[in-house]
Every structure is written in C-alpha cells, then in structure tokens.
Design an enzyme around this catalytic site. Sequence first.
Site, PDB file in Angstrom:
ATOM      1  N   CYS A  10       0.868  -1.190   0.000  1.00 50.71           N
ATOM      2  CA  CYS A  10       0.000   0.000   0.000  1.00 50.71           C
ATOM      3  C   CYS A  10       0.898   1.232   0.000  1.00 50.71           C
ATOM      4  O   CYS A  10       2.117   1.110  -0.155  1.00 50.71           O
ATOM      5  CB  CYS A  10      -0.970  -0.020   1.184  1.00 50.71           C
ATOM      6  SG  CYS A  10      -0.164   0.014   2.795  1.00 50.71           S
ATOM      7  N   ASN A  13       2.394   1.459   4.150  1.00 55.60           N
ATOM      8  CA  ASN A  13       2.768   0.216   4.868  1.00 55.60           C
ATOM      9  C   ASN A  13       2.540   0.344   6.377  1.00 55.60           C
ATOM     10  O   ASN A  13       3.209  -0.307   7.182  1.00 55.60           O
ATOM     11  CB  ASN A  13       4.222  -0.189   4.552  1.00 55.60           C
ATOM     12  CG  ASN A  13       4.611  -1.604   4.991  1.00 55.60           C
ATOM     13  OD1 ASN A  13       5.750  -1.852   5.365  1.00 55.60           O
ATOM     14  ND2 ASN A  13       3.687  -2.537   4.965  1.00 55.60           N
ATOM     15  N   CYS A  15      -1.040   0.889   7.373  1.00 56.21           N
ATOM     16  CA  CYS A  15      -2.457   0.544   7.565  1.00 56.21           C
ATOM     17  C   CYS A  15      -2.866  -0.684   6.758  1.00 56.21           C
ATOM     18  O   CYS A  15      -2.924  -1.796   7.290  1.00 56.21           O
ATOM     19  CB  CYS A  15      -3.362   1.722   7.205  1.00 56.21           C
ATOM     20  SG  CYS A  15      -3.166   3.145   8.312  1.00 56.21           S
ATOM     21  N   ARG A  16      -3.147  -0.506   5.466  1.00 54.67           N
ATOM     22  CA  ARG A  16      -3.775  -1.602   4.710  1.00 54.67           C
ATOM     23  C   ARG A  16      -2.887  -2.814   4.519  1.00 54.67           C
ATOM     24  O   ARG A  16      -3.330  -3.947   4.743  1.00 54.67           O
ATOM     25  CB  ARG A  16      -4.259  -1.082   3.343  1.00 54.67           C
ATOM     26  CG  ARG A  16      -5.431  -0.137   3.464  1.00 54.67           C
ATOM     27  CD  ARG A  16      -5.664   0.624   2.182  1.00 54.67           C
ATOM     28  NE  ARG A  16      -4.534   1.495   1.879  1.00 54.67           N
ATOM     29  CZ  ARG A  16      -4.392   2.194   0.770  1.00 54.67           C
ATOM     30  NH1 ARG A  16      -5.323   2.114  -0.164  1.00 54.67           N
ATOM     31  NH2 ARG A  16      -3.349   2.970   0.587  1.00 54.67           N
ATOM     32  N   SER A  17      -1.639  -2.611   4.085  1.00 56.87           N
ATOM     33  CA  SER A  17      -0.825  -3.808   3.803  1.00 56.87           C
ATOM     34  C   SER A  17      -0.475  -4.591   5.073  1.00 56.87           C
ATOM     35  O   SER A  17      -0.497  -5.828   5.040  1.00 56.87           O
ATOM     36  CB  SER A  17       0.396  -3.479   2.943  1.00 56.87           C
ATOM     37  OG  SER A  17       1.222  -2.527   3.535  1.00 56.87           O
ATOM     38  N   ASP A 123      -8.521   3.667   1.933  1.00 56.91           N
ATOM     39  CA  ASP A 123      -7.490   3.889   2.940  1.00 56.91           C
ATOM     40  C   ASP A 123      -8.105   4.317   4.265  1.00 56.91           C
ATOM     41  O   ASP A 123      -8.700   5.386   4.348  1.00 56.91           O
ATOM     42  CB  ASP A 123      -6.561   4.989   2.408  1.00 56.91           C
ATOM     43  CG  ASP A 123      -5.232   4.971   3.113  1.00 56.91           C
ATOM     44  OD1 ASP A 123      -5.182   4.474   4.254  1.00 56.91           O
ATOM     45  OD2 ASP A 123      -4.256   5.442   2.522  1.00 56.91           O
TER      46      ASP A 123
HETATM   47  P1  4NP Z   1      -1.680   2.926   4.003  1.00 55.13           P
HETATM   48  O1  4NP Z   1      -2.241   4.329   4.548  1.00 55.13           O
HETATM   49  O2  4NP Z   1      -1.182   3.182   2.605  1.00 55.13           O
HETATM   50  O3  4NP Z   1      -2.856   2.011   4.049  1.00 55.13           O
HETATM   51  O4  4NP Z   1      -0.567   2.512   4.967  1.00 55.13           O
HETATM   52  C1  4NP Z   1      -1.511   5.514   4.541  1.00 55.13           C
HETATM   53  C2  4NP Z   1      -0.579   5.741   5.505  1.00 55.13           C
HETATM   54  C3  4NP Z   1       0.110   6.934   5.518  1.00 55.13           C
HETATM   55  C4  4NP Z   1      -0.134   7.899   4.565  1.00 55.13           C
HETATM   56  C5  4NP Z   1      -1.052   7.657   3.584  1.00 55.13           C
HETATM   57  C6  4NP Z   1      -1.746   6.470   3.567  1.00 55.13           C
HETATM   58  N1  4NP Z   1       0.577   9.143   4.614  1.00 55.13           N
HETATM   59  O5  4NP Z   1       0.323   9.998   3.754  1.00 55.13           O
HETATM   60  O6  4NP Z   1       1.427   9.333   5.490  1.00 55.13           O
END
Ligand code: 4NP
Length: 154
Positions: A10, A13, A15-17, A123
Amino acid sequence: MKPLRVLFVCLGNICRSPLAEGAARKLAGERGLQELFYFDSAATSAYHVGESYDPRVRAVLAEHDALFDHTVRQVSRRDFQEFDWILGMDRENLRGLTRLAPSNARAALALVSEPWGGGEVSDPYYQDDWACEQTYLELSDLTDRWLKRWLEET
Ligand code: 4NP
C-alpha cells in the site's frame, strides 16, 4: 516444497498492507498452512520507513490476535524477483509498482481484489478508528479467498 511468497503493498505500509499481512498470517496459522506461505508487506512511499503500524491498526490486529513484528519498508526492485505475487490495495499502488517493476519481473502483480471485481481497498488512514476494523474484515475475506485459490492451484 518452497513456500508461495506473497507481498502486500500500500502507500504507507502502516495501515492496509499490514492489516492484509496480519490477516493472511492468522488464517494460514489457524489452518496449519504456515509452511506453505510466506507473507510480507511494503510501501510504495518512503513516508513511514522504519516505523511500525499505525496505532489504530495495532489495536485492531491485537483484537484479532493477529499481531506480528512489523517494520515499515519500501518496495525494492528485488521484491519483483523474490516474490510470486505482489498485491496492491488500489490503482495508485499498482501504478507505483508498475513504475518500479523491472522488465524481467517474476512476480505477478494484481489488485488484492482483482479476481472478485477489482474494487479498491479504501485507505482507513484518513478515516475514523472503525474504518481500520472494517478494512481488517475486508482484507481477511480477500486473503481467505486468495488462500483457497492458491491451494487449488498447488
Ligand atoms: P496505508 O495508509 O497506505 O494504508 O498505509 C496511509 C498511511 C500513511 C499515509 C497515507 C496512507 N501518509 O500519507 O502518510
């Protein structure tokens, strides 16, 4: 037999992954399939490299007894040779992965929902705490489907 190697990807790294990795590890463990699969996760961005999960994700994984040691890392070109499957959460992840992929990549690249309609896993980072729980449930369902599919293929 060598384990099937699967990398969930994702943007951050955090949240989703890791939710997908935790769900997949848990399902494989419950079914005694740990030897058949190796799961990992990574980010397309460098935003959170070296950190661990988002605290809301940690709480959800703990609730589901699915915690694992996690340090955020970015996808590398080597991953495209070392993994059998690289599964992204949304189309932006896939675009990032496609940009990075060497021409002789071994890994198959797909959306985590691809065989079941190809919808994006939204997300939870920008949403409330409950979104992390919902995302865990969504990814647990999707990884369960992948496990069944991979087992049928072996
Ligand atoms: P993820 O979510 O891709 O599911 O881990 C996010 C985590 C951090 C950010 C964006 C999405 N960020 O912009 O910091």
